[in-house]
Design a protein around this motif. Sequence first.
Motif, PDB file in Angstrom:
ATOM      1  N   ALA A  80      55.819  65.138  32.809  1.00  0.00           N
ATOM      2  CA  ALA A  80      56.640  65.855  33.784  1.00  0.00           C
ATOM      3  C   ALA A  80      58.078  65.358  33.775  1.00  0.00           C
ATOM      4  O   ALA A  80      59.021  66.155  33.884  1.00  0.00           O
ATOM      5  CB  ALA A  80      56.035  65.705  35.179  1.00  0.00           C
ATOM      6  N   ALA A  81      58.267  64.045  33.656  1.00  0.00           N
ATOM      7  CA  ALA A  81      59.628  63.500  33.641  1.00  0.00           C
ATOM      8  C   ALA A  81      60.398  63.998  32.429  1.00  0.00           C
ATOM      9  O   ALA A  81      61.570  64.384  32.535  1.00  0.00           O
ATOM     10  CB  ALA A  81      59.572  61.975  33.648  1.00  0.00           C
ATOM     11  N   ARG A  82      59.749  64.006  31.271  1.00  0.00           N
ATOM     12  CA  ARG A  82      60.416  64.501  30.065  1.00  0.00           C
ATOM     13  C   ARG A  82      60.762  65.985  30.213  1.00  0.00           C
ATOM     14  O   ARG A  82      61.874  66.419  29.872  1.00  0.00           O
ATOM     15  CB  ARG A  82      59.522  64.269  28.841  1.00  0.00           C
ATOM     16  CG  ARG A  82      60.151  64.667  27.516  1.00  0.00           C
ATOM     17  CD  ARG A  82      59.207  64.317  26.356  1.00  0.00           C
ATOM     18  NE  ARG A  82      59.107  62.874  26.187  1.00  0.00           N
ATOM     19  CZ  ARG A  82      59.915  62.159  25.404  1.00  0.00           C
ATOM     20  NH1 ARG A  82      60.899  62.757  24.743  1.00  0.00           N
ATOM     21  NH2 ARG A  82      59.747  60.858  25.282  1.00  0.00           N
ATOM     22  N   GLY A  83      59.831  66.754  30.739  1.00  0.00           N
ATOM     23  CA  GLY A  83      60.094  68.175  30.946  1.00  0.00           C
ATOM     24  C   GLY A  83      61.195  68.420  31.956  1.00  0.00           C
ATOM     25  O   GLY A  83      61.995  69.353  31.808  1.00  0.00           O
ATOM     26  N   ALA A  84      61.246  67.582  32.991  1.00  0.00           N
ATOM     27  CA  ALA A  84      62.280  67.729  34.014  1.00  0.00           C
ATOM     28  C   ALA A  84      63.665  67.493  33.430  1.00  0.00           C
ATOM     29  O   ALA A  84      64.616  68.241  33.718  1.00  0.00           O
ATOM     30  CB  ALA A  84      62.017  66.758  35.164  1.00  0.00           C
ATOM     31  N   ILE A  85      63.790  66.468  32.607  1.00  0.00           N
ATOM     32  CA  ILE A  85      65.085  66.173  31.992  1.00  0.00           C
ATOM     33  C   ILE A  85      65.517  67.330  31.101  1.00  0.00           C
ATOM     34  O   ILE A  85      66.675  67.776  31.120  1.00  0.00           O
ATOM     35  CB  ILE A  85      64.996  64.857  31.205  1.00  0.00           C
ATOM     36  CG1 ILE A  85      64.783  63.687  32.179  1.00  0.00           C
ATOM     37  CG2 ILE A  85      66.244  64.632  30.370  1.00  0.00           C
ATOM     38  CD1 ILE A  85      64.323  62.415  31.519  1.00  0.00           C
ATOM     39  N   GLN A  86      64.582  67.859  30.319  1.00  0.00           N
ATOM     40  CA  GLN A  86      64.902  68.979  29.438  1.00  0.00           C
ATOM     41  C   GLN A  86      65.269  70.234  30.225  1.00  0.00           C
ATOM     42  O   GLN A  86      66.089  71.039  29.780  1.00  0.00           O
ATOM     43  CB  GLN A  86      63.714  69.250  28.518  1.00  0.00           C
ATOM     44  CG  GLN A  86      63.441  68.122  27.531  1.00  0.00           C
ATOM     45  CD  GLN A  86      62.126  68.296  26.783  1.00  0.00           C
ATOM     46  OE1 GLN A  86      61.307  69.151  27.120  1.00  0.00           O
ATOM     47  NE2 GLN A  86      61.918  67.478  25.760  1.00  0.00           N
ATOM     48  N   ALA A  87      64.683  70.385  31.433  1.00  0.00           N
ATOM     49  CA  ALA A  87      64.941  71.572  32.253  1.00  0.00           C
ATOM     50  C   ALA A  87      66.189  71.431  33.125  1.00  0.00           C
ATOM     51  O   ALA A  87      66.576  72.396  33.792  1.00  0.00           O
ATOM     52  CB  ALA A  87      63.727  71.857  33.135  1.00  0.00           C
TER      53      ALA A  87
END
Length: 428
Positions: free
Chosen positions: A328-335
């Motif tokens: 989720a953290a990786r996806g949040a940064i990308q988003a």
Amino acid sequence: MVMLLVSAAASSVAAQGSSQSSAPHQTIVVQAGHLMTDPARPIAGPSTIMIVDGRIQSVTAGIVPPPAGARLIDLTNRTVMPGLIDAHVHLVGDSRAPFWRGAVDTDDYLTLLGAHNALVTLRAGFTTVRDLGSPGVTGFALRRAIDEGLIEGPRMLVAGEPLSTIGGHGDTAGFRPEVNEVLQGHNTCTGADQCAARVREQARNGADVIKFMATGGVLSQGDRGLGQAFTDEEMRAIVSTAHSLGLKAAAHAHSDEGIAAAVRAGVDSIEHGTFASPATLQLMRQHGTTLVPTLMAFEGIRERLGTGVYTPRVEDKVRMTLQVVGRAARGAIQAGVPVVFGTDEGVYEHGLDAGEFNLLVTEAGMTPQQAIAAATTGAAHLLGLDDEVGKIAPGYSADLIAVDGDPLANVRLLEHVGFVMVRGHVVE
């Protein structure tokens, strides 16, 4: 009890302007070999910081001799940077304690334990923390003692008892019904009106932020899963009431549907966010919701599997969450979702907060600069302390740390802080 709560509330108001253990009209000069005033700016060479009465008066390039009568602190062989911020801690938590200790440990003991943990956390370089869950008035008492200089510890923002559904994460469970009744923290609510009332009660008790359990929890005995706990209407009541009182709201949330419901309710931050889907992360970006991923918490629970600390039900939930750590953290940064440093200290051993930096880099894909910003300027913004902490600049609180070397080249240097100052007070 009433007098203690009133005093706790008064302490919260005074906290912003207090100067911990600083003598009147004390001048301190810090000479730095290298200086990071703000992680968004390049690290400067030799610099001098003038501090008066716990606040930064000036920042000057080069090594400037101290004026007569000033205290000199020579850090010319180190990199000086802003004190770190952990936006999710539990200072009275004990990661080694099995759940039944909740029926044994008194609030008096927990407050003393919190005093010990506060100093350990401060010595690790964390000069500001947001405590998102403490029994009774333990967190408020700890905050007051620190603000008044009775004990050493970081600046604290305190939530007090998190709001929970009956039998949900944050409610007492796992004991005989009559024991549960005695131990419960009067923090549960059902229906929008009762939830709004609980928020007002926490504000009256001195809360700086409102924390609520939007979903089930990994370490709780009462809930069997991590799904949505409060209804959409209850979450809207909690968040809107908090905002009407000038308080931010933080939602403990693991399941995707629970995260999305809290975001739609207007919550300021999602804590953990473990199973957030790409669609929910986009919703967070649209609403300006911050993610506090607490990756160190997963390290803590991983280490305690099979040790007898957790019951079989809890161990099943631990294994489920460990399958997706960092996703989720990786996806949040990308988003483009704001990601702020927070560890869930108390689920792992106190004082190891800086381990989160390496996890943000290796698991979430942040650069060291982004990870440091998450624990300084980013966290300060989430906490509403933009003009108080997170930078080294005139007018800011003199919260400083120093490390050997360049943390932008090796973020793990922050796991070995060699100097700490909070509110102009040097921590020995």
